[in-house]
Write an enzyme that holds these catalytic residues in place. Structure first.
Site, PDB file in Angstrom:
ATOM      1  N   HIS A 100       0.836  -1.198   0.000  1.00  0.00           N
ATOM      2  CA  HIS A 100       0.000   0.000   0.000  1.00  0.00           C
ATOM      3  C   HIS A 100       0.866   1.242   0.000  1.00  0.00           C
ATOM      4  O   HIS A 100       2.005   1.218   0.465  1.00  0.00           O
ATOM      5  CB  HIS A 100      -0.971   0.020   1.195  1.00  0.00           C
ATOM      6  CG  HIS A 100      -0.322  -0.096   2.529  1.00  0.00           C
ATOM      7  ND1 HIS A 100       0.175  -1.290   3.023  1.00  0.00           N
ATOM      8  CD2 HIS A 100      -0.085   0.830   3.484  1.00  0.00           C
ATOM      9  CE1 HIS A 100       0.679  -1.095   4.236  1.00  0.00           C
ATOM     10  NE2 HIS A 100       0.542   0.194   4.533  1.00  0.00           N
ATOM     11  N   LEU A 101       0.318   2.305  -0.544  1.00  0.00           N
ATOM     12  CA  LEU A 101       0.970   3.610  -0.547  1.00  0.00           C
ATOM     13  C   LEU A 101       0.280   4.493   0.470  1.00  0.00           C
ATOM     14  O   LEU A 101      -0.943   4.482   0.565  1.00  0.00           O
ATOM     15  CB  LEU A 101       0.838   4.292  -1.915  1.00  0.00           C
ATOM     16  CG  LEU A 101       1.738   3.862  -3.055  1.00  0.00           C
ATOM     17  CD1 LEU A 101       1.350   2.489  -3.552  1.00  0.00           C
ATOM     18  CD2 LEU A 101       1.647   4.877  -4.177  1.00  0.00           C
ATOM     19  N   HIS A 102       1.061   5.272   1.182  1.00  0.00           N
ATOM     20  CA  HIS A 102       0.540   6.298   2.077  1.00  0.00           C
ATOM     21  C   HIS A 102       0.612   7.619   1.324  1.00  0.00           C
ATOM     22  O   HIS A 102       1.690   8.010   0.873  1.00  0.00           O
ATOM     23  CB  HIS A 102       1.385   6.418   3.348  1.00  0.00           C
ATOM     24  CG  HIS A 102       1.376   5.204   4.207  1.00  0.00           C
ATOM     25  ND1 HIS A 102       0.597   5.108   5.344  1.00  0.00           N
ATOM     26  CD2 HIS A 102       2.061   4.036   4.121  1.00  0.00           C
ATOM     27  CE1 HIS A 102       0.805   3.930   5.915  1.00  0.00           C
ATOM     28  NE2 HIS A 102       1.691   3.266   5.194  1.00  0.00           N
TER      29      HIS A 102
END
Length: 114
Positions: A100-102
């Site tokens: 996942h990307l923040h």
């Protein structure tokens, strides 16, 4: 991947404040935000870490970056600036083992990643 939290969220089995959704990805507000804007961008395909991505995933990885751009523009932080973070494994700060990307923004961000 029944036990994977982000797989459950992507399958709409857990409630979240969804901000974006398409065939390849979902994006939702982080429940423990580190900035005024803290959105997680998650591929529907389960990849435990960025290390599990292969050349076959290059389009998906590019898609996640374009989704981040789109969201940043839609919520009005693109021009002011934002940060994208991918944590990898425990020492890298990864807590949920689904890539996942923040997307972080909404205030000036200092450089203190650790």
């Amino acid at each position: 991947m029944d036990a994977c939290l982000f797989c459950q969220i992507a399958n709409r089995e857990r409630p979240v404040k969804m901000v974006y959704e398409d065939e390849q990805s979902v994006a939702f507000e982080d429940i423990n935000p580190k900035a005024p804007v803290h959105i997680l961008i998650v591929p529907r395909q389960h990849l435990a870490t960025i290390l599990d991505a292969t050349q076959a995933d290059d389009r998906l990885l590019g898609h996640l970056l374009l989704v981040a751009n789109l969201i940043a523009k839609q919520i009005g932080i693109a021009e002011r600036g934002f940060r994208l973070v991918i944590n990898c494994n425990s020492e890298g700060g990864q807590a949920v083992f689904h890539l996942h990307l923040h997307l972080l923004g909404g205030r000036p961000l200092s450089w203190h990643p650790a």
